[in-house]
Motif scaffolding. Sequence first.
Motif, mmCIF file in Angstrom:
data_model
loop_
_atom_site.group_PDB
_atom_site.id
_atom_site.type_symbol
_atom_site.label_atom_id
_atom_site.label_comp_id
_atom_site.label_asym_id
_atom_site.label_seq_id
_atom_site.Cartn_x
_atom_site.Cartn_y
_atom_site.Cartn_z
ATOM 1 N N GLU A 160 0.825 -1.206 0.000
ATOM 2 C CA GLU A 160 0.000 0.000 0.000
ATOM 3 C C GLU A 160 0.862 1.261 0.000
ATOM 4 O O GLU A 160 0.561 2.242 -0.693
ATOM 5 C CB GLU A 160 -0.928 -0.007 1.212
ATOM 6 N N GLU A 161 1.947 1.245 0.758
ATOM 7 C CA GLU A 161 2.844 2.403 0.802
ATOM 8 C C GLU A 161 3.440 2.680 -0.573
ATOM 9 O O GLU A 161 3.566 3.834 -0.988
ATOM 10 C CB GLU A 161 3.959 2.159 1.823
ATOM 11 N N TYR A 162 3.797 1.620 -1.291
ATOM 12 C CA TYR A 162 4.369 1.796 -2.636
ATOM 13 C C TYR A 162 3.331 2.378 -3.580
ATOM 14 O O TYR A 162 3.644 3.239 -4.416
ATOM 15 C CB TYR A 162 4.888 0.458 -3.164
ATOM 16 N N ILE A 163 2.094 1.915 -3.470
ATOM 17 C CA ILE A 163 1.024 2.451 -4.314
ATOM 18 C C ILE A 163 0.838 3.938 -4.028
ATOM 19 O O ILE A 163 0.699 4.748 -4.954
ATOM 20 C CB ILE A 163 -0.301 1.688 -4.084
ATOM 21 N N HIS A 164 0.844 4.323 -2.760
ATOM 22 C CA HIS A 164 0.684 5.733 -2.398
ATOM 23 C C HIS A 164 1.825 6.583 -2.961
ATOM 24 O O HIS A 164 1.598 7.703 -3.433
ATOM 25 C CB HIS A 164 0.613 5.895 -0.881
ATOM 26 N N HIS A 180 8.862 -4.689 -6.789
ATOM 27 C CA HIS A 180 9.133 -3.977 -5.535
ATOM 28 C C HIS A 180 9.122 -4.936 -4.343
ATOM 29 O O HIS A 180 9.892 -4.757 -3.391
ATOM 30 C CB HIS A 180 8.088 -2.883 -5.335
ATOM 31 N N MET A 181 8.267 -5.950 -4.397
ATOM 32 C CA MET A 181 8.143 -6.908 -3.300
ATOM 33 C C MET A 181 9.079 -8.106 -3.474
ATOM 34 O O MET A 181 9.016 -9.066 -2.699
ATOM 35 C CB MET A 181 6.697 -7.390 -3.195
ATOM 36 N N ASN A 182 9.934 -8.051 -4.499
ATOM 37 C CA ASN A 182 10.897 -9.132 -4.776
ATOM 38 C C ASN A 182 10.203 -10.484 -4.978
ATOM 39 O O ASN A 182 10.643 -11.516 -4.468
ATOM 40 C CB ASN A 182 11.921 -9.251 -3.634
ATOM 41 N N MET A 183 9.115 -10.461 -5.729
ATOM 42 C CA MET A 183 8.345 -11.668 -5.989
ATOM 43 C C MET A 183 8.054 -11.774 -7.476
ATOM 44 O O MET A 183 8.042 -10.763 -8.186
ATOM 45 C CB MET A 183 7.025 -11.654 -5.199
ATOM 46 N N SER A 184 7.794 -12.991 -7.922
ATOM 47 C CA SER A 184 7.352 -13.161 -9.301
ATOM 48 C C SER A 184 5.925 -12.659 -9.424
ATOM 49 O O SER A 184 5.192 -12.568 -8.422
ATOM 50 C CB SER A 184 7.416 -14.636 -9.713
#
Length: 260
Positions: A160-164, A180-184
């Motif tokens: 949510e912080e990244y979206i903001h 950003h979350m280091n995920m596929s």
Amino acid sequence: MEKNLTKTDLILIIDDSEDILDFLTEIFSDGYDVVTAEDAEQASAILKNNVIDLIISDIMMPGIDGFEFCQQIKSDIDYCHIPLILLTSKNTYQAQIAGLEVGADAYVQKPFSPEFLLLQVANLLKNRFKVREHFASTPFEDSWITTHLKTDEMFMKKVEEYIHLNIKDTNLEIDQLAYHMNMSRPTFYRKVKAISDVTPKDLVNIVRLKKAAKLIAESDLKLFEVAQMVGYNSQSIFGKNFLKYFGINPLEYASQLKNA
């Protein structure tokens, strides 16, 4: 709203006894989809290729035992949201404490009644559903990230912080969030959907609309300015999405605030 559990939840059962696997499969197959594994290695392979809703694992297994497997699951950001029940014949407080310490959601002693185990599973799945339902039904809260698992809470807050931070970016997409979350992309999608019951695309849209509602309430900005500030190129699309999510269009919402 009551959850329809029939043939919607996938349960992973892990036990090195074929008889126990058959027994548990028979218990749960009437109400759930079931996959089985004989050890932690097989279970890990199944987790990578399926969206598992709940895990039932024996403690005494060859190789990685149930305690260690549970600890691995609960410390893995990809799977820690999955409720996990440990089964054991150890009738001691020490064993129960050990199960709770590694993060088990429930600890069931053998022998157990099928009715008791079914109730434990139903309750855990119902609780998970309530958490997901809460995410989708609290649009005006400052934070809609409320869960009994701190790891899930931290994960969703980071998203949510990244979206903001990028809310004005009209092209913000799932690939950026996953990176950003280091995920596929597939793993990120499954994780967000499992925790919140909304897709990453819907999550971005909800955060945009919540921010818009706050801007309308706290500023004198024109609606087209609000739309642009939360990442909408089209005021028309912004209005339709606002109405769809909040049940009121932005103009009516602003008018109600002024008349309040």
